[in-house]
Design a protein around this motif. Structure first.
Motif, PDB file in Angstrom:
ATOM      1  N   THR A 118       0.817  -1.009   0.250  1.00 37.63           N
ATOM      2  CA  THR A 118      -0.099  -0.273   0.362  1.00 37.63           C
ATOM      3  C   THR A 118       1.130   1.491   0.122  1.00 37.63           C
ATOM      4  N   SER A 119       0.532   2.879  -0.715  1.00 34.23           N
ATOM      5  CA  SER A 119       1.202   3.745  -0.703  1.00 34.23           C
ATOM      6  C   SER A 119       0.769   3.838   0.818  1.00 34.23           C
ATOM      7  N   ILE A 120       1.780   5.149   1.060  1.00 33.74           N
ATOM      8  CA  ILE A 120       2.532   6.342   1.752  1.00 33.74           C
ATOM      9  C   ILE A 120       0.453   7.063   2.463  1.00 33.74           C
ATOM     10  N   ALA A 121       0.365   7.082   1.343  1.00 34.06           N
ATOM     11  CA  ALA A 121      -0.470   8.297   1.265  1.00 34.06           C
ATOM     12  C   ALA A 121      -1.807   7.537   1.623  1.00 34.06           C
ATOM     13  N   ASP A 122      -2.214   6.007   0.803  1.00 36.30           N
ATOM     14  CA  ASP A 122      -3.312   5.425   1.944  1.00 36.30           C
ATOM     15  C   ASP A 122      -3.400   5.380   3.377  1.00 36.30           C
ATOM     16  N   ILE A 123      -2.127   5.145   3.508  1.00 37.99           N
ATOM     17  CA  ILE A 123      -1.819   4.611   4.976  1.00 37.99           C
ATOM     18  C   ILE A 123      -1.760   5.554   5.672  1.00 37.99           C
ATOM     19  N   ASP A 124      -1.568   7.235   5.651  1.00 40.66           N
ATOM     20  CA  ASP A 124      -1.269   7.891   6.284  1.00 40.66           C
ATOM     21  C   ASP A 124      -2.881   8.687   5.765  1.00 40.66           C
ATOM     22  N   LYS A 125      -3.896   8.669   5.365  1.00 38.50           N
ATOM     23  CA  LYS A 125      -5.317   8.761   5.950  1.00 38.50           C
ATOM     24  C   LYS A 125      -5.484   7.798   6.081  1.00 38.50           C
ATOM     25  N   ASP A 168      -4.394   5.827   8.560  1.00 38.14           N
ATOM     26  CA  ASP A 168      -3.709   6.788  10.036  1.00 38.14           C
ATOM     27  C   ASP A 168      -4.516   8.163  10.612  1.00 38.14           C
ATOM     28  N   ARG A 169      -4.761   8.821   9.596  1.00 37.98           N
ATOM     29  CA  ARG A 169      -5.214  10.299  10.131  1.00 37.98           C
ATOM     30  C   ARG A 169      -7.161   9.988  10.756  1.00 37.98           C
ATOM     31  N   ASP A 170      -7.818   8.844   9.566  1.00 35.79           N
ATOM     32  CA  ASP A 170      -9.611   8.578  10.151  1.00 35.79           C
ATOM     33  C   ASP A 170      -8.821   7.971  11.313  1.00 35.79           C
ATOM     34  N   ALA A 171      -7.550   6.951  11.977  1.00 40.14           N
ATOM     35  CA  ALA A 171      -8.006   6.286  12.617  1.00 40.14           C
ATOM     36  C   ALA A 171      -7.948   7.257  13.807  1.00 40.14           C
ATOM     37  N   ASP A 172      -6.500   7.993  14.201  1.00 38.07           N
ATOM     38  CA  ASP A 172      -6.363   9.183  15.239  1.00 38.07           C
ATOM     39  C   ASP A 172      -8.128  10.162  15.299  1.00 38.07           C
ATOM     40  N   ALA A 173      -8.582  10.124  14.621  1.00 35.70           N
ATOM     41  CA  ALA A 173      -9.625  11.105  14.502  1.00 35.70           C
ATOM     42  C   ALA A 173     -10.393  10.439  15.496  1.00 35.70           C
ATOM     43  N   PRO A 227      -2.917  -3.648  11.345  1.00 36.83           N
ATOM     44  CA  PRO A 227      -1.518  -3.852  10.334  1.00 36.83           C
ATOM     45  C   PRO A 227      -2.541  -3.102   9.113  1.00 36.83           C
ATOM     46  N   ASP A 228      -4.073  -2.437   9.840  1.00 40.13           N
ATOM     47  CA  ASP A 228      -4.328  -2.035   8.863  1.00 40.13           C
ATOM     48  C   ASP A 228      -4.006  -0.509   8.441  1.00 40.13           C
ATOM     49  N   ARG A 229      -3.328   0.183   9.404  1.00 43.71           N
ATOM     50  CA  ARG A 229      -2.269   0.864   8.962  1.00 43.71           C
ATOM     51  C   ARG A 229      -1.084   1.689   9.390  1.00 43.71           C
ATOM     52  N   SER A 230      -0.738   0.018   8.425  1.00 43.23           N
ATOM     53  CA  SER A 230       0.808   0.260   8.564  1.00 43.23           C
ATOM     54  C   SER A 230       1.718  -0.710   7.315  1.00 43.23           C
ATOM     55  N   ARG A 231       2.246   0.173   6.691  1.00 37.82           N
ATOM     56  CA  ARG A 231       2.924   0.112   5.624  1.00 37.82           C
ATOM     57  C   ARG A 231       4.911  -1.057   6.182  1.00 37.82           C
ATOM     58  N   VAL A 232       4.699  -2.385   5.692  1.00 38.46           N
ATOM     59  CA  VAL A 232       6.133  -2.633   5.782  1.00 38.46           C
ATOM     60  C   VAL A 232       6.589  -3.547   5.021  1.00 38.46           C
ATOM     61  N   ILE A 233       6.920  -3.198   4.708  1.00 43.11           N
ATOM     62  CA  ILE A 233       8.779  -3.733   3.705  1.00 43.11           C
ATOM     63  C   ILE A 233       9.229  -4.488   4.428  1.00 43.11           C
ATOM     64  N   VAL A 277       2.300   0.880  12.839  1.00 43.02           N
ATOM     65  CA  VAL A 277       1.499   1.509  14.094  1.00 43.02           C
ATOM     66  C   VAL A 277       1.374   0.541  14.931  1.00 43.02           C
ATOM     67  N   TYR A 278       1.178   0.822  16.421  1.00 41.75           N
ATOM     68  CA  TYR A 278       1.159  -0.040  16.972  1.00 41.75           C
ATOM     69  C   TYR A 278       0.066   0.475  18.325  1.00 41.75           C
ATOM     70  N   THR A 279      -0.951  -0.179  18.263  1.00 43.96           N
ATOM     71  CA  THR A 279      -1.781   0.508  19.622  1.00 43.96           C
ATOM     72  C   THR A 279      -1.449  -0.432  20.993  1.00 43.96           C
ATOM     73  N   CYS A 280      -2.029   0.344  21.836  1.00 46.36           N
ATOM     74  CA  CYS A 280      -1.095  -0.018  23.903  1.00 46.36           C
ATOM     75  C   CYS A 280      -1.896   0.284  24.273  1.00 46.36           C
ATOM     76  N   THR A 281      -1.391  -1.315  25.393  1.00 46.39           N
ATOM     77  CA  THR A 281      -2.210  -1.448  26.124  1.00 46.39           C
ATOM     78  C   THR A 281      -2.077  -1.397  27.927  1.00 46.39           C
ATOM     79  N   ALA A 282      -2.366  -1.564  28.882  1.00 47.31           N
ATOM     80  CA  ALA A 282      -1.852  -1.028  30.379  1.00 47.31           C
ATOM     81  C   ALA A 282      -0.971  -3.115  30.130  1.00 47.31           C
TER      82      ALA A 282
END
Length: 528
Positions: free
Chosen positions: A258-265, A267-272, A400-406, A517-522
């Motif tokens: 996936t492209s960085i542009a798609d991932i950034d979008k 990511d922004r949606d998920a952040d919001a 994975p849905d918010r990440s771009r891994v090579i 991208v990682y999401t962290c919990t206790a």
């Protein structure tokens, strides 16, 4: 069909001992090549090498050829078996040179594993560490874009002025095409594609748009006049099996490109969304606190009203009793009972005076809240999460849905977030608004990592930049000015660290190659 091995006779086959000596000398004294660009394919180009073979018998060069290869480990190269066939033809009399695309010299290698059936070989060399590539293990759809990297011989024939040009570091040639389907060729799974390759591309990688290896170029069709030309690459499944048999670890990724542009979008949606959920949670908590305060206030008001009413009732009772006492004294006086009258007047006056005192000192009706509470405010107050607060031990899980891994690993990351950006008790992060950043510039790798943690959403993001040797040298010089490494409560020191990291950030490409991208919990194991 012809294999893409490149054995070059005239005009590049040396005959004199002087030229032989020059070739061997030049293998050890190579000059630097051009720096790679900042895209994914150029990042993979850092890992592509030219493989040169020279067969020497009785001080005479009897064979000279070259192909391509790529690093699966810092000191190990994959290529085609037919690229190093001279080693089998002239055992003990072949020099294998590994020429990186950038650097100052080439290196002598040796074959440590070979599979002539599937046309694959593994070469080991010492003296340098190359960036490695990742093998893409997921499905490749027909019609998908692919790119070939390597050193085609027809380009060399057109541009080389001498044999020295074959061992001079140069960026590999890239050609694009599409994946046309899978085939079997002499019992080996191959990938048919339209990326232009020629003799000399043998052993070079066939890449997906993210720069991950999907095959090893090995052969081309010899089309008749008007026929289309196709390339054949040893399939990724065959390469994975070969590396497993050779007990060679390698990086592999199965997520689609996936492209960085798609991932950034995304990511922004998920952040919001995360910020929205955090805001809702804070509002709910504040609303619950306000309701609790209101309930406490109502209960306190009721208690205060009841207490005031009781006091007023007591004052009224004392007044009535006082009036009755004075009236009784008057009655006794009329009956001539002077002593009883005095007691009646005195007691009644005392009671009326008490009634007046109780009435004057009666409660005002002000609500008395329980200790530790306050009156509810007219609006709900939202208190933001303090970015300097310690959160303790966390477990951060890959999204994975918010990440771009090579090529990176995506296992869980344990964190211990301390006060004021202290990570794991040893690494100081610097403020970047409400988030905290740290940039790592290693001495041995050609990768810069920007790590960022957001205490409000508990998101941990790693951005990785795959850079050329020249870019790394520039950034390492900037990094040398960074003095704050261990955790520090010094705000001025952290501000200076933020300024120095901003200078590094300006030297980085506009977009990273990876965003993980990682999401962290206790961490439940820590009791947090």
């Amino acid at each position: 069909m012809a294999f893409a091995s490149f054995y070059c006779p005239t005009p590049f086959q040396p005959r004199a001992k002087v030229l032989l000596a020059a070739l061997v000398l030049m293998l050890a004294t190579l000059f630097a090549g051009a720096p790679a660009r900042a895209d994914d394919i150029s990042a993979t180009a850092r890992s592509v090498v030219r493989v040169v073979t020279i067969a020497i018998v009785d001080d005479e060069v009897v064979g000279f050829g070259h192909g391509s290869g790529f690093a699966v480990a810092p000191n190990r190269i994959v290529t085609n078996a037919h690229v190093v066939e001279l080693a089998a033809r002239y055992p003990g009399n072949v020099v294998i040179g590994v020429v990186p695309s950038e650097g100052t010299k080439g290196f002598e290698g040796k074959v440590i594993a070979i599979d002539t059936v599937h046309d694959l070989a593994l070469i080991e060399f010492t003296g340098a560490r190359l960036p490695t590539v990742a093998l893409y293990t997921g499905p490749v759809d027909e019609g998908s874009a692919v790119t070939a990297l390597g050193y085609p011989g027809n380009v060399d024939l057109a541009t080389a002025r001498s044999a020295a040009d074959y061992i001079h570091p140069l960026a590999p040639i890239r050609t694009g095409g599409v994946f046309s389907g899978r085939r079997q060729m002499e019992g080996t799974a191959v990938m048919l594609h339209t990326a232009g390759i020629a003799r000399g591309n043998s052993g070079g990688p066939l890449l997906d748009p993210c720069g991950r290896v999907v095959g090893v170029n090995s052969a081309i069709t010899q089309g008749e006049e008007g026929d289309a030309n196709f390339g054949f690459a040893i399939a990724n499944s065959e390469l994975a099996a070969f590396l497993a048999r050779a007990k060679q670890p390698y990086a592999s990724v199965g997520t689609q490109c996936t492209s960085i542009a798609d991932i950034d979008k995304a990511d922004r949606d998920a952040d919001a969304q995360a910020l929205g959920l955090a805001e809702v949670t804070r509002r709910d908590a504040a609303a619950r606190a306000a309701l609790a305060q209101e309930a406490a206030f109502a209960a306190a008001r009721m208690t205060a009203d009841r207490h005031r009413e009781n006091i007023m009732a007591i004052a009224t009772l004392l007044l009535v009793l006082g009036a009755m006492g004075i009236g009784a004294g008057t009655l006794f006086e009329m009956q001539g009972k002077r002593s009883a009258a005095i007691w009646g007047w005195g007691g009644g006056s005392a009671l009326m005076l008490g009634a007046i005192i109780v009435f004057v000192l009666r409660p005002t009706g002000e609500t008395l809240l329980p200790k530790g509470t306050s009156a509810p405010s007219p609006t709900v107050s939202i208190t933001p999460v303090s970015s300097t607060k310690a959160l303790g031990k966390l477990v951060c899980r890959f999204v994975p849905d918010r990440s771009r891994v090579i090529s990176s690993q995506t296992t869980d990351v344990p964190l211990d977030w301390g006060t004021a950006g202290c990570m794991n008790g040893r690494t100081q992060y610097a403020e970047n608004g409400s988030k905290w950043d740290r940039i790592l510039v290693p001495d041995q790798e050609q990768t810069v990592s920007l790590m960022q943690f957001d205490p409000a959403t508990r998101q941990y993001v790693t951005r990785r930049y795959f850079l050329s040797a020249e870019q790394m040298d520039t950034i390492r010089k900037i990094r040398s000015q960074v003095t704050l490494k261990a955790c520090s409560p010094d705000e001025a020191g952290r501000a200076n660290l933020a300024t120095q990291q901003a200078a590094i950030r300006t030297a980085l490409p506009p977009q990273p190659n990876e965003k993980i991208v990682y999401t962290c919990t206790a961490d439940s194991r820590s009791g947090g």
